[in-house]
Design a protein around this motif. Structure first.
Motif, PDB file in Angstrom:
ATOM      1  N   PRO A 115      94.762 -10.389  61.785  1.00  0.00           N
ATOM      2  CA  PRO A 115      95.124  -9.098  61.178  1.00  0.00           C
ATOM      3  C   PRO A 115      96.541  -8.681  61.572  1.00  0.00           C
ATOM      4  CG  PRO A 115      92.929  -8.997  62.126  1.00  0.00           C
ATOM      5  CD  PRO A 115      93.546 -10.304  62.581  1.00  0.00           C
ATOM      6  N   HIS A 118      99.701  -3.529  62.605  1.00  0.00           N
ATOM      7  CA  HIS A 118      99.903  -2.166  62.127  1.00  0.00           C
ATOM      8  C   HIS A 118      99.225  -1.917  60.780  1.00  0.00           C
ATOM      9  CE1 HIS A 118     103.191  -4.786  60.867  1.00  0.00           C
ATOM     10  NE2 HIS A 118     103.114  -4.152  59.710  1.00  0.00           N
ATOM     11  N   GLY A 119      98.471  -2.891  60.302  1.00  0.00           N
ATOM     12  CA  GLY A 119      97.807  -2.751  59.011  1.00  0.00           C
ATOM     13  C   GLY A 119      96.408  -2.177  59.135  1.00  0.00           C
ATOM     14  N   SER A 120      95.687  -2.264  58.045  1.00  0.00           N
ATOM     15  CA  SER A 120      94.300  -1.784  58.025  1.00  0.00           C
ATOM     16  C   SER A 120      93.383  -2.931  57.595  1.00  0.00           C
ATOM     17  CB  SER A 120      94.169  -0.580  57.089  1.00  0.00           C
ATOM     18  OG  SER A 120      94.633  -0.920  55.788  1.00  0.00           O
ATOM     19  N   GLY A 121      93.607  -4.094  58.226  1.00  0.00           N
ATOM     20  CA  GLY A 121      92.802  -5.267  57.930  1.00  0.00           C
ATOM     21  C   GLY A 121      93.545  -6.353  57.166  1.00  0.00           C
ATOM     22  N   GLN A 122      94.768  -6.097  56.728  1.00  0.00           N
ATOM     23  CA  GLN A 122      95.547  -7.108  56.021  1.00  0.00           C
ATOM     24  C   GLN A 122      95.931  -8.245  56.973  1.00  0.00           C
ATOM     25  OE1 GLN A 122      96.344  -3.855  56.274  1.00  0.00           O
ATOM     26  NE2 GLN A 122      97.033  -3.025  54.327  1.00  0.00           N
ATOM     27  N   ASN A 123      96.160  -9.421  56.376  1.00  0.00           N
ATOM     28  CA  ASN A 123      96.672 -10.561  57.121  1.00  0.00           C
ATOM     29  C   ASN A 123      97.676 -11.297  56.234  1.00  0.00           C
ATOM     30  OD1 ASN A 123      95.138 -12.256  55.367  1.00  0.00           O
ATOM     31  ND2 ASN A 123      93.362 -12.055  56.705  1.00  0.00           N
TER      32      ASN A 123
END
Length: 153
Positions: A115, A118-123
């Protein structure tokens, strides 16, 4: 993992089964970049500049926790139908290519599944697929406009 990385690179660079952005925008007469045939709501310039902005945003999001995305949708689309001059067009085309190369470096160097902190689950895998999908969608629109203008092979 190596096979997935290589397939992602091919998809991002050449479009896979689709025409690449680079091929879709090659050899367009400058004076036609701002044309909006048959009442279409966008020109080739607007689509290419939108691709640049969106791809840049996904690249920067992927590598910089302090990145602030442009305001949707206003700051993702140019207001003007055509580039101000040939230099503006060349700069946009170069940035698309440069940013794509920089994103491919992330694909090669990072864990595709980790992940983004600093995202919300993005990779990186998700961002790579999103760039490829987004570019393919708008590339098809560019080709349609080129066909309508009689400037596609």
């Amino acid at each position: 993992m190596e096979l997935l990385t290589e397939e992602l690179k091919k998809l991002l660079i050449s479009g896979g089964a689709h025409v690449s952005v680079k091929d879709a925008i090659a050899d367009i007469p400058f004076e036609l970049l701002g044309e909006r045939p048959y009442g279409l709501p966008y020109s080739i310039w607007q689509l290419v500049e939108h691709i640049r902005i969106a791809q840049w945003d996904m690249l920067e999001f992927s590598k910089d926790g302090n990145h602030k995305s442009p305001k949707w949708p206003d700051e993702y689309w140019p207001k003007e139908n055509a580039p101000a001059d040939k230099n503006s067009w060349d700069k946009t085309v170069k940035q698309i290519d440069d940013d794509l190369k920089a994103f491919i470096e992330l694909v090669e160097q990072r864990d595709l599944y980790e992940p983004i902190p600093h995202g919300s689950g993005q990779n990186i895998l998700r961002e790579a697929l999103q760039i490829a999908d987004h570019n393919a969608y708008h590339t098809a629109e560019i080709i349609v406009i080129r066909r309508l203008l009689g400037i596609w092979k």
